[in-house]
Design an enzyme around this catalytic site. Sequence first.
Site, short mmCIF file in Angstrom:
data_model
loop_
_atom_site.label_atom_id
_atom_site.label_comp_id
_atom_site.label_asym_id
_atom_site.label_seq_id
_atom_site.Cartn_x
_atom_site.Cartn_y
_atom_site.Cartn_z
N ASP A 133 0.83 -1.20 0.00
CA ASP A 133 0.00 0.00 0.00
C ASP A 133 0.87 1.26 0.00
O ASP A 133 1.85 1.34 0.76
CB ASP A 133 -0.87 -0.03 1.26
CG ASP A 133 -1.95 1.02 1.26
OD1 ASP A 133 -2.75 1.03 0.32
OD2 ASP A 133 -2.00 1.83 2.21
N GLU B 99 1.67 -0.59 -4.97
CA GLU B 99 0.72 0.47 -5.35
C GLU B 99 1.54 1.76 -5.37
O GLU B 99 1.93 2.28 -4.34
CB GLU B 99 -0.41 0.60 -4.33
CG GLU B 99 -1.44 1.61 -4.78
CD GLU B 99 -2.02 2.48 -3.68
OE1 GLU B 99 -3.04 3.13 -3.94
OE2 GLU B 99 -1.47 2.53 -2.57
C1 NOJ Z 1 -4.46 2.88 -0.97
C2 NOJ Z 1 -5.59 1.94 -0.73
O1 NOJ Z 1 -5.86 1.22 -1.90
C3 NOJ Z 1 -6.75 2.78 -0.27
O2 NOJ Z 1 -7.95 2.05 -0.23
C4 NOJ Z 1 -6.40 3.37 1.06
O3 NOJ Z 1 -7.44 4.26 1.45
C5 NOJ Z 1 -5.09 4.15 1.01
N1 NOJ Z 1 -4.07 3.46 0.28
C6 NOJ Z 1 -4.56 4.43 2.40
O4 NOJ Z 1 -4.08 3.25 2.98
#
Ligand code: NOJ
Length: 511
Positions: A200, A253
Amino acid sequence: MSWWRHAVIYQVYVWSFADSDGDGIGDLRGVRSRLPYLRELGVDAIWLNPFYPSPQADNGYDVADYRDVDPRFGVLADADDLIHDAHALGLRIIIDLVPNHTSSEHPWFRAALAAPPGAAVRGRYLFRDGRGRYGDRPPNNWTSRFGGRAWTRAPDGQWYLHLFAPQQPDLDWTDDEVRAEFRDILRYWLDRGVDGFRIDVAHGLAKDPQMPDVSAEPGSAHPHWDLDEVHDVYRDWRRILDGYPGDRVFVGEIWVQSTERLALYLRPDELHTAFNFEFLTAPWEAAALRKAVDDSRRALGPVGAPATWVLSNHDVVRHVTRYGGGETGLRRARAAILLMLALPGSAYLYQGEELGLPEVEDLPDEVRRDPVFQRTGGADPGRDGCRVPLPWSAASASLGFGPGPESWLPQPPAWAALTAERQNGDPTSTLNLYRAALALRRDLNGELTWLSTPGGVLAFRRGSGFLCVINVGDSAVRLPAEARSGALLLTSSARVPGDFLPGATAAWYRC
Ligand code: NOJ
C-alpha cells in the site's frame, strides 16, 4: 517463466465478496466458500484487501495488529485455511501490506500518545512541534489525500502526520524499530504460506526530514511522494522474499509522475511488479490506450519487469461507469477486457467486473463509510460506490452475498439480473466472456506487434498466430486483412455479418 510475469490476479475486497455468517459483512470463510468460482473463472491468484484487526476507519487500511485477523472477518485459523484451500486448487494468495501508516489504535501509537514530546516511542511516528508562537499552526502545509490537512494535534500540543485519515498516523521509516518490525511481519506471513504482498502507498514511505512545505513551483521536488530513500526499503525486503522458496512476489501500489519513475521501483533487486495506473486512467480513446500500453512496455523493458494491466480496483469508479455507463459503458468495458487480457504481462481483475457491475452512484449518504466522503463534507462521494457487495444468486435478500437479510451497503435492485448464478447459464453474459477470454489467454505468448490501422482502431499480434482487434469508435469498421483471413476465436459483442467489426467491440483471431 515466473508465474507472476503473466498471471491473472483477482482482487477480493473482503468486506464485499462473500459473507458466511449473515452479519452483512464479507469474511474469510465467505472467500473460502467461493474459491471454486474463482478457479472456474480461470484466474491464477487472489489479492486480498486488508483483513487485519482494525477500527476500520479506512476499511482495514488502518491496521491495529499486523499478525491477526479482524473478528469481523474471522480468526487467524480462517486465514490459514484459506491459504491452504487456495493452494489445493492451484490458486496463489497475495495479501495487502500497509507500511506507510498504522491505525491510531495500534499499540505503538497509543504508547506514543501517552508519552511526552521527545520520548523514544514517539520516534516511530512523525510528531513535530507546530508553527507560530503557540505552536498552534500545523508544522507545514501538507494535505491529507482524503481532504483537509495532514496534521492533527495531540492533547499535549505536538502535531502528528497522517497523509490519509487522522486515524492513520504515518510511520517514520528512518526508525530502526519500524524497519525491523516490518521485516518480521513479512516473515510472519511468508511462514504462513502467502505467495506475495501488495504494498500500500509504496511511493510514500520516505519523507523529506526537513519537512518543507509542498511547493507549487513547477519542477520542485515533492517532500513526501516518491523520494529516492524509499528504494532502500524495497531492496531490504527483496532480500527477505528471495530467501523463501516458491517464487513469491511483491506488487507495489505506486502513484508517480512517469513510467520511468515507476520503473525504478522494479529494478531487479526491488519489487517485482507494480500496478499500471496509466492504463487504468486512460480514457476510452484508441490513442490514449495505445500510449498507455507503449509507455509501460518501453519504460519497464529495460529493468526486465513485466507490465501489469488493470481497469478497476476498490479506489476508483468502476470502468463500466467510467466508460460512459449503461449499455455503452458495458459494451466498451467488454471490449476493454479483451484488449487487456491479450496484452503481454500480468493482469488484475477487480471483483464484480466479471459480472459487468457498474458503479453504484446513488448510495444514500447515511450508508457511506469512506473517510473521503466524510472529510470532504460530501463534495467527493468517495469510494463506496465500487465496494457494494457482490450479487451471487437469488438465494437470499442480499442476492446470495450472505445468509442474512442485508449487506453493509445496499445492492441496487437491478443487480438481481446480474448475479453470477444468472450469468452462469447465459452464453452471452459478461461472466462467460471473462471465462472464455481467460481460458484462451493461457495459450497466448510471444511479443506484441502493432498493425497499422485507421484512427479509432487498435490491432496487434501476439507471436505469430494470434491477433486482437479493438474498434474503440462507435461505428463499424472494416477489419484488417489479417483478421478477415483468420478464424474468429472470441468477440466482445455480437458479430455483424461480413468483414466488419461493430463499434466498441474487440475480437480475437487465430491467424
Ligand atoms: C491505498 C488503498 O488502496 C486505499 O484504499 C487506502 O485508502 C489508502 N491506500 C490508504 O491506505
